[in-house]
Structures are given as C-alpha cells and as structure tokens.
Motif scaffolding. Structure first.
Motif, short mmCIF file in Angstrom:
data_model
loop_
_atom_site.label_atom_id
_atom_site.label_comp_id
_atom_site.label_asym_id
_atom_site.label_seq_id
_atom_site.Cartn_x
_atom_site.Cartn_y
_atom_site.Cartn_z
N SER A 22 41.41 28.44 63.29
CA SER A 22 42.50 29.42 63.43
C SER A 22 43.72 28.87 64.16
CB SER A 22 42.01 30.70 64.14
OG SER A 22 40.97 31.31 63.43
N THR A 75 40.25 32.53 58.03
CA THR A 75 40.80 33.84 57.67
C THR A 75 39.94 35.01 58.16
OG1 THR A 75 39.68 33.73 55.51
CG2 THR A 75 41.95 32.93 55.62
N ASN A 76 38.83 34.74 58.83
CA ASN A 76 38.00 35.81 59.38
C ASN A 76 38.80 36.59 60.43
OD1 ASN A 76 35.40 35.30 58.02
ND2 ASN A 76 35.50 33.35 59.11
N HIS A 77 38.49 37.86 60.58
CA HIS A 77 39.30 38.73 61.45
C HIS A 77 38.99 38.53 62.93
CE1 HIS A 77 35.61 41.15 61.43
NE2 HIS A 77 36.08 41.75 62.49
N LYS A 120 48.56 38.51 62.46
CA LYS A 120 47.14 38.83 62.55
C LYS A 120 46.38 37.73 63.29
CE LYS A 120 47.08 41.57 58.29
NZ LYS A 120 46.59 41.64 56.88
N ASN A 121 46.75 36.50 63.03
CA ASN A 121 46.08 35.38 63.68
C ASN A 121 46.41 35.34 65.17
OD1 ASN A 121 44.39 32.89 62.98
ND2 ASN A 121 46.02 32.01 64.23
N LYS A 147 44.39 37.92 66.86
CA LYS A 147 43.00 37.45 66.93
C LYS A 147 42.81 36.49 68.10
CE LYS A 147 41.50 34.49 63.78
NZ LYS A 147 40.90 33.94 62.54
#
Length: 262
Positions: A80, A87-89, A179-180, A183
């Motif tokens: 990440s 791409t996992n949340h 989003k990243n 995260k």
C-alpha cells in the motif's frame, strides 16, 4: 507511528542513485496475493530495510551507500506504499511482517539482518516475534507497540489524531489515493497492539533506538527495550524521529557495529 510526508520532505536531498525509482535494478515479487516492489544493492549478508508509514524505500538513501559496501541490501516498498500496491480496504502490521518473511522466502534467503524505521521498526519487531527463524538480528528505530496516548512524546499528538479520526470516520473517500491514505491513517490509529509477553518471546539480538526528541515517548521506547531479553538501547542525542537521516553517519556505524558483534 505515522511518518508524515512533511518529515520526509524536510530531509529530502539530491541523490545519485534514485532509490525507489531505479528501473535498472527494480523488480516485483508476488507475495501473499500482492506485488512488492524491491531493489537490491551490494553483496554480502542480506540486510532488509523497512520504511515508515506513508514513505517508501528512498527513506534509506543516507544508509544504503554505507551498508551496501558489505551487505546485500534489500529495499522494499511496504504494501500500500511506494510502488507496492494493495487494494484491500484494511491493513495490519502482522500482515506486513508476514509479507517480509514471505519475500525472503521468494528470494531464497533463509534469514537476514533487519533494519526498520518508525512503522518499519514495528514490522522488524513483529518479524522477530512471528518469524524468528528469518531474523539474524534487528535494529528498530522510532517504533511503538501500542497506538494510545502513552506512546506519544507530544501530549497533543494523540488528541490531534483523535480529532482527525472523529472528523473523518464517516467520510466517503472518492479517489484510490484518498482511500489508501485513510487506510494508512487507520493503521496507526488502531495499531500496533503488541503485548509485553510477545516481546519476551524474541530470541535474536535486538537494538532498540529512538531520537532524544522522537515523536515516540522516551518511556515507551525504554519499555520496549526492557521487555526484549538481552536487547540494547540507544537514545540518539540531538535527534528527532529521523535518526537514520539526521544522524546518518553515527547511525550507520553504530548499527553496523551491532550487526557485526558476535
């Protein structure tokens, strides 16, 4: 502990080798369902270097030239981050520690020395706990083992993070980058959660390091070191969180001496 982009920019400098962007040596490894970006420099015993939150392998630009003279330096962008995509949340430190152990297996490296900074320091500790057979020795600088207020040197640090969390916890992030970033914020907001009894399991030699003016509380760093059997402590005088950059020459020599000591 989050390694904010501003910190990296403060320590940016012209470099001859574009670590993290060196197409001549860079390659990807398929690890645990993702691809990790790796660059290697030098020859000798393997030395894995793990960067902090929001950074990439270029964080070690002041260290690779020194260590690559006698070690096989393995630089990796954590999942990440940098050129490594996930791409996992959600993300966990345990997941990353497992990534690095699997990477060494993919590279046919039985075990390695490990140097970790900030979140990378947490990963180094967890590698020694979860994959003891893969770690010869490790040096961890600027790491924490809990995400609460007790780990912050600045009393405003945890309240500020809490405020940011409360303001954004229900926000709908639109872009992949947003989003990243959320995260990675959540990683340090909720984690790590390493028990002192887990530290007691560490069998390999450990060097616990922090800056005199680190973002990690001095008592927290000393707590970590006190609970790792036989470990050594170094509080770097005149340094903040970026020990390996701010005091690079001394840092390189002392960590190297630790790795070399029988």
């Amino acid at each position: 502990m989050a390694l904010i982009p501003q910190l990296l920019s403060v320590f940016s400098f012209a470099q001859k080798t574009p670590y993290g962007k060196n197409e001549a040596v860079g390659k990807y490894y398929n690890v645990n369902g993702i691809k990790l970006y790796v660059e290697e420099y030098g020859h000798g015993e393997p030395l894995l270097m793990i960067h902090g939150n929001g950074g990439d392998m270029s964080a070690f630009s002041e260290n690779v030239p020194y260590f690559s003279k006698k070690y096989r330096v393995i630089l990796v962008d954590s999942r990440s981050q940098g050129k490594s995509v996930d791409t996992n949340h959600a993300i966990t430190f345990e997941q990353m520690a497992d990534d690095f152990a699997a990477l060494l297996n993919a590279m046919h490296i039985p075990k390695a020395y490990v140097l970790g900074w900030s979140d990378g320091g947490i990963n180094a500790i967890l590698m020694a706990i979860r994959h003891p057979g893969k770690v010869l020795k490790f040096a961890s600088t600027g790491a924490n083992i809990t995400p609460d207020a007790s780990s912050y040197a600045d009393p405003t640090g945890w309240p500020n993070s809490k405020k940011y969390y409360e303001q954004n916890k229900n926000k709908q992030w639109r872009t992949a980058a947003e989003k990243n970033a959320w995260k990675m914020f959540m990683l340090d907001w909720e984690q790590p959660n390493i028990k002192l009894t887990d530290l007691h399991k560490i069998k390999c030699p450990a060097y616990i390091i922090a800056g005199e003016h680190d973002v990690i509380a001095d008592k927290h760093t000393r707590l970590i070191q006190a609970n790792i059997p036989g470990s050594k402590l170094w509080i770097v005088k005149g340094s903040g969180h970026g020990t390996l950059i701010e005091k690079a020459a001394e840092f390189n020599k002392r960590v190297d001496a630790f790795f070399e000591t029988k």
